[in-house]
Motif scaffolding. Structure first.
Motif, mmCIF file in Angstrom:
data_model
loop_
_atom_site.group_PDB
_atom_site.id
_atom_site.type_symbol
_atom_site.label_atom_id
_atom_site.label_comp_id
_atom_site.label_asym_id
_atom_site.label_seq_id
_atom_site.Cartn_x
_atom_site.Cartn_y
_atom_site.Cartn_z
ATOM 1 N N MET A 1 0.698 -1.287 -0.127
ATOM 2 C CA MET A 1 0.024 0.021 -0.021
ATOM 3 C C MET A 1 0.979 1.231 -0.009
ATOM 4 O O MET A 1 0.809 2.101 -0.972
ATOM 5 C CB MET A 1 -0.905 -0.117 1.258
ATOM 6 C CG MET A 1 -1.805 1.156 1.369
ATOM 7 S SD MET A 1 -2.911 1.707 -0.067
ATOM 8 C CE MET A 1 -3.345 3.230 0.437
ATOM 9 N N THR A 2 1.838 1.372 0.906
ATOM 10 C CA THR A 2 2.576 2.544 1.079
ATOM 11 C C THR A 2 3.527 2.557 -0.017
ATOM 12 O O THR A 2 3.868 3.713 -0.916
ATOM 13 C CB THR A 2 3.321 2.592 2.273
ATOM 14 O OG1 THR A 2 4.250 1.386 2.436
ATOM 15 C CG2 THR A 2 2.478 2.837 3.528
ATOM 16 N N THR A 3 3.972 1.746 -0.682
ATOM 17 C CA THR A 3 4.812 1.809 -1.886
ATOM 18 C C THR A 3 4.114 2.440 -2.966
ATOM 19 O O THR A 3 4.803 3.082 -3.712
ATOM 20 C CB THR A 3 5.666 0.298 -1.921
ATOM 21 O OG1 THR A 3 6.103 -0.111 -1.124
ATOM 22 C CG2 THR A 3 6.571 0.330 -3.397
ATOM 23 N N PHE A 4 3.227 1.544 -3.364
ATOM 24 C CA PHE A 4 2.361 2.089 -4.630
ATOM 25 C C PHE A 4 1.901 3.522 -4.480
ATOM 26 O O PHE A 4 1.629 4.144 -5.491
ATOM 27 C CB PHE A 4 1.408 1.041 -4.997
ATOM 28 C CG PHE A 4 1.947 -0.235 -5.502
ATOM 29 C CD1 PHE A 4 2.719 -0.265 -6.376
ATOM 30 C CD2 PHE A 4 1.582 -1.459 -4.714
ATOM 31 C CE1 PHE A 4 3.376 -1.420 -7.256
ATOM 32 C CE2 PHE A 4 2.313 -2.599 -5.372
ATOM 33 C CZ PHE A 4 2.934 -2.627 -6.298
ATOM 34 N N SER A 5 1.431 3.792 -3.368
ATOM 35 C CA SER A 5 1.069 5.024 -3.052
ATOM 36 C C SER A 5 1.833 6.117 -3.119
ATOM 37 O O SER A 5 1.711 7.249 -3.626
ATOM 38 C CB SER A 5 0.268 5.341 -1.734
ATOM 39 O OG SER A 5 -0.805 4.463 -1.686
ATOM 40 N N VAL A 6 3.036 6.024 -2.721
ATOM 41 C CA VAL A 6 4.228 6.795 -3.065
ATOM 42 C C VAL A 6 4.502 7.025 -4.426
ATOM 43 O O VAL A 6 4.775 8.157 -4.939
ATOM 44 C CB VAL A 6 5.468 6.387 -2.114
ATOM 45 C CG1 VAL A 6 6.910 7.295 -2.637
ATOM 46 C CG2 VAL A 6 5.359 6.483 -0.837
ATOM 47 N N SER A 7 4.457 6.048 -5.299
ATOM 48 C CA SER A 7 4.405 5.829 -6.737
ATOM 49 C C SER A 7 3.513 6.740 -7.305
ATOM 50 O O SER A 7 3.724 7.661 -8.300
ATOM 51 C CB SER A 7 4.481 4.510 -7.313
ATOM 52 O OG SER A 7 5.799 3.885 -6.813
ATOM 53 N N GLN A 8 2.123 6.640 -6.700
ATOM 54 C CA GLN A 8 1.315 7.510 -7.396
ATOM 55 C C GLN A 8 1.363 9.096 -6.884
ATOM 56 O O GLN A 8 1.401 9.876 -7.600
ATOM 57 C CB GLN A 8 -0.249 7.140 -6.587
ATOM 58 C CG GLN A 8 -0.692 6.052 -7.115
ATOM 59 C CD GLN A 8 -1.840 5.576 -6.151
ATOM 60 O OE1 GLN A 8 -1.894 5.184 -5.056
ATOM 61 N NE2 GLN A 8 -3.417 5.797 -6.752
ATOM 62 N N ALA A 9 2.034 9.241 -5.597
ATOM 63 C CA ALA A 9 2.458 10.709 -5.276
ATOM 64 C C ALA A 9 3.461 11.335 -6.213
ATOM 65 O O ALA A 9 3.030 12.591 -6.482
ATOM 66 C CB ALA A 9 2.806 10.868 -3.900
ATOM 67 N N GLN A 10 4.399 10.493 -6.679
ATOM 68 C CA GLN A 10 5.567 11.100 -7.438
ATOM 69 C C GLN A 10 4.762 11.443 -9.097
ATOM 70 O O GLN A 10 5.235 12.394 -9.467
ATOM 71 C CB GLN A 10 6.441 9.985 -7.720
ATOM 72 C CG GLN A 10 7.273 9.645 -6.316
ATOM 73 C CD GLN A 10 8.216 8.628 -6.749
ATOM 74 O OE1 GLN A 10 8.136 7.785 -7.551
ATOM 75 N NE2 GLN A 10 9.491 8.713 -5.989
ATOM 76 N N ALA A 11 3.614 10.938 -9.216
ATOM 77 C CA ALA A 11 3.106 11.295 -10.761
ATOM 78 C C ALA A 11 1.968 12.103 -10.493
ATOM 79 O O ALA A 11 1.472 12.512 -11.458
ATOM 80 C CB ALA A 11 2.614 9.780 -11.278
ATOM 81 N N MET A 12 1.693 12.878 -9.487
ATOM 82 C CA MET A 12 0.653 13.675 -9.052
ATOM 83 C C MET A 12 1.268 14.956 -8.627
ATOM 84 O O MET A 12 2.642 15.277 -8.450
ATOM 85 C CB MET A 12 -0.306 13.349 -8.098
ATOM 86 C CG MET A 12 -0.852 12.245 -8.176
ATOM 87 S SD MET A 12 -1.829 11.168 -6.981
ATOM 88 C CE MET A 12 -3.261 12.263 -7.141
ATOM 89 N N ASP A 13 0.478 16.194 -8.881
ATOM 90 C CA ASP A 13 0.903 17.482 -8.511
ATOM 91 C C ASP A 13 1.279 17.683 -6.926
ATOM 92 O O ASP A 13 0.385 17.573 -6.112
ATOM 93 C CB ASP A 13 -0.135 18.502 -8.823
ATOM 94 C CG ASP A 13 0.052 20.057 -8.789
ATOM 95 O OD1 ASP A 13 1.307 20.041 -8.266
ATOM 96 O OD2 ASP A 13 -0.614 21.019 -9.047
ATOM 97 N N ARG A 14 2.534 17.973 -6.720
ATOM 98 C CA ARG A 14 2.977 17.910 -5.146
ATOM 99 C C ARG A 14 3.108 19.413 -4.858
ATOM 100 O O ARG A 14 3.700 19.623 -3.865
ATOM 101 C CB ARG A 14 3.783 17.120 -4.967
ATOM 102 C CG ARG A 14 3.540 15.716 -5.008
ATOM 103 C CD ARG A 14 4.678 14.599 -4.892
ATOM 104 N NE ARG A 14 5.683 14.620 -6.182
ATOM 105 C CZ ARG A 14 6.962 14.886 -6.145
ATOM 106 N NH1 ARG A 14 7.538 15.540 -4.774
ATOM 107 N NH2 ARG A 14 7.754 14.818 -6.997
ATOM 108 N N ARG A 15 2.791 20.313 -5.575
ATOM 109 C CA ARG A 15 3.132 21.917 -5.570
ATOM 110 C C ARG A 15 2.555 22.130 -4.029
ATOM 111 O O ARG A 15 1.159 22.022 -3.975
ATOM 112 C CB ARG A 15 3.000 22.502 -6.539
ATOM 113 C CG ARG A 15 3.845 22.230 -7.796
ATOM 114 C CD ARG A 15 3.790 23.148 -8.686
ATOM 115 N NE ARG A 15 2.340 22.847 -9.574
ATOM 116 C CZ ARG A 15 1.805 23.128 -10.512
ATOM 117 N NH1 ARG A 15 2.342 24.222 -11.144
ATOM 118 N NH2 ARG A 15 0.832 22.956 -10.997
#
Length: 213
Positions: A1-15
């Protein structure tokens, strides 16, 4: 869960902020997972426990099995939320949706784990013979270890069979994997209900024995 969620976060707008000069580190999103675990316990004790006592007439509020049930149900909802979020992320990939869309799944997973962990420990401490309480705590920790091994096996098997899990999320099908996890979690919940349904707690067994005497 945490691994793939971090991958999702990297592909999203984190500004963060109007200027957008600061980007939230993708790995820091797990703070919502930890915070959810920490907040679930006092929220349950202060708010949910009095309500549970009123509805169940149980001085303990929810029984250990009921806590575990709630936790497993939240795990199903967490995987559904993750699947829906990933579907939305993939649909709006060009627009880079906000990373805060991931927060609900972190909160649900954290709350689910808190209910399951507390329910399991409560069950072992209340129901095991005194001489086996230490062993039961070790068994609880063993289930966590086996869970990580099972998770790795599922990821490897699913990726080998389907190719859903790729380094580039837009080239894979992570949402399908989350739906599969939701289905597995639902089956796990049903299996738990079937196994726990006929269990009689020690307190009730002793009371029945006293009445028979």
């Amino acid at each position: 869960m945490t691994t793939f969620s971090v991958s999702q976060a990297q592909a999203m707008d984190r500004r963060l902020g109007s200027a957008g000069s600061f980007r939230i580190p993708a790995g820091s999103l797990t703070v919502f997972f930890v915070a959810s675990i920490l907040l679930t316990v006092p929220v349950y004790d202060r708010l949910l426990l009095p309500l549970a006592r009123r509805f169940t007439a149980n001085p303990h509020g929810l029984s250990p099995h009921q806590r575990i049930f709630v936790g497993l149900l939240l795990s199903v909802l967490a995987m559904v939320a993750a699947a829906l979020t990933e579907t939305e992320r993939a649909r709006r990939a060009a627009g880079s949706p906000s990373v805060f869309l991931l927060v609900p799944q972190f909160l649900l997973v954290g709350a689910g784990e808190a209910f399951v962990y507390i329910g399991q420990l409560d069950f072992f401490l209340r129901e095991c013979p005194r001489a086996m309480k230490t062993m039961s705590t070790g068994l609880f920790l063993t289930t966590l270890s086996l869970g990580f091994f099972f998770s790795t096996a599922v990821v490897s098997a699913v990726n080998a069979a389907t190719g859903w899990l790729t380094d580039d999320l837009d080239q894979g099908s992570l949402h399908s994997f989350y739906w599969l996890l939701a289905a597995i979690s639902a089956v796990n919940l049903l299996a738990f209900v079937a196994a726990a349904r006929g269990y009689v707690y020690m307190e009730k067994r002793l009371l029945q024995a006293d009445n028979n005497e």
